[in-house]
Design an enzyme around this catalytic site. Structure first.
Site, PDB file in Angstrom:
ATOM      1  N   CYS A 101       0.834  -1.194   0.000  1.00 14.90           N
ATOM      2  CA  CYS A 101       0.000   0.000   0.000  1.00 14.90           C
ATOM      3  C   CYS A 101       0.875   1.252   0.000  1.00 14.90           C
ATOM      4  CB  CYS A 101      -0.966  -0.057   1.183  1.00 14.90           C
ATOM      5  SG  CYS A 101      -2.395   1.040   1.059  1.00 14.90           S
ATOM      6  N   THR A 102       0.526   2.260   0.779  1.00 15.70           N
ATOM      7  CA  THR A 102       1.274   3.511   0.755  1.00 15.70           C
ATOM      8  C   THR A 102       2.601   3.433   1.502  1.00 15.70           C
ATOM      9  OG1 THR A 102      -0.054   4.289   2.637  1.00 15.70           O
ATOM     10  CG2 THR A 102      -0.744   4.972   0.430  1.00 15.70           C
TER      11      THR A 102
END
Length: 229
Positions: A101-102
């Site tokens: 993800c981020t």
């Protein structure tokens, strides 16, 4: 020798970014998974779950694999020199540098994605470019020793792909069967490519402030790295 995998945990992380890969990678033979934080105090996720670290930045031994999950708290890490220095130090000797993800934005902020193909949550993918990375809209992206996974549930795909790299496809397939990872979602709405336009628009509206905050941080960090256009 025991393989040592380290996963960062931090306030307001998205727990499934970490716990999905943990479930897979902790099943590898001769493998220890460390949960790394600033202190040994429990860390509260973005949804209120508390997770207990197993080691700290200062006490963590050299890692074979470093992994950074994502979540709203990722922005704070992008300008936290203690975290960034820890990542640079571990990455220098690690066999694989990874994220879900981020979390890839944090790797980028540490200068570890310059010229590398990488992925991220779809809503934040564009923010990789100012950090010197090459954004790729795929679930799992492998570029040399850098392995990145897309948003949240993609962490399981990421971990199975990494398991295959580390121990071979046969064992990765066994783990997939053992955890009964056989996705059959009730709605075809898990990607901006398949979600209904109204659903996509509604979620983008809800994510506007978070996305703008991420844009500002990525641009600021990119200027510091000399990678922002």
């Amino acid at each position: 020798m025991t393989r040592r995998i380290g996963m960062l945990i931090f306030p307001r992380l998205t727990q499934l970014d970490m716990t999905g890969p943990y479930e897979v990678l902790a099943r590898l033979p001769d493998t220890t998974v460390e949960l790394i934080a600033r202190t040994l105090e429990p860390v509260t996720t973005d949804r209120g779950m508390k997770i207990v670290p197993t080691t700290t930045y200062d006490a963590c031994p050299p890692l074979d694999i470093i992994m950074v999950p994502g979540g709203p708290g990722q922005q704070d890490l992008m300008e936290d020199e203690v975290v960034l220095d820890f990542l640079r130090k571990q990455a220098a000797s690690a066999k694989y540098v990874t994220s879900v993800c981020t979390g890839s934005l944090v790797l980028g902020a540490a200068g570890l994605l310059k010229g590398k193909r990488a992925t991220c949550h779809w809503a934040a993918l564009e923010h990789l470019k100012p950090l010197g990375a090459i954004p790729v809209a795929e679930k799992v992206v492998v570029d040399g020793n850098v392995v990145t996974g897309a948003g949240v549930t993609s962490g399981i795909d990421f971990a199975l792909s990494l398991a295959a790299i580390l121990e071979g496809e046969a064992l990765a397939r066994e783990i997939q069967l053992q955890i009964e990872y056989d996705p059959a979602p009730p709605f075809d709405s898990g990607s901006p490519k398949t979600a209904q336009p109204a659903t996509l628009a509604a979620l983008k509206a809800k994510l506007t402030k978070l996305n703008e905050d991420r844009r500002e941080v990525a641009a600021r960090v990119g200027r510091k790295l000399g990678t922002a256009v």
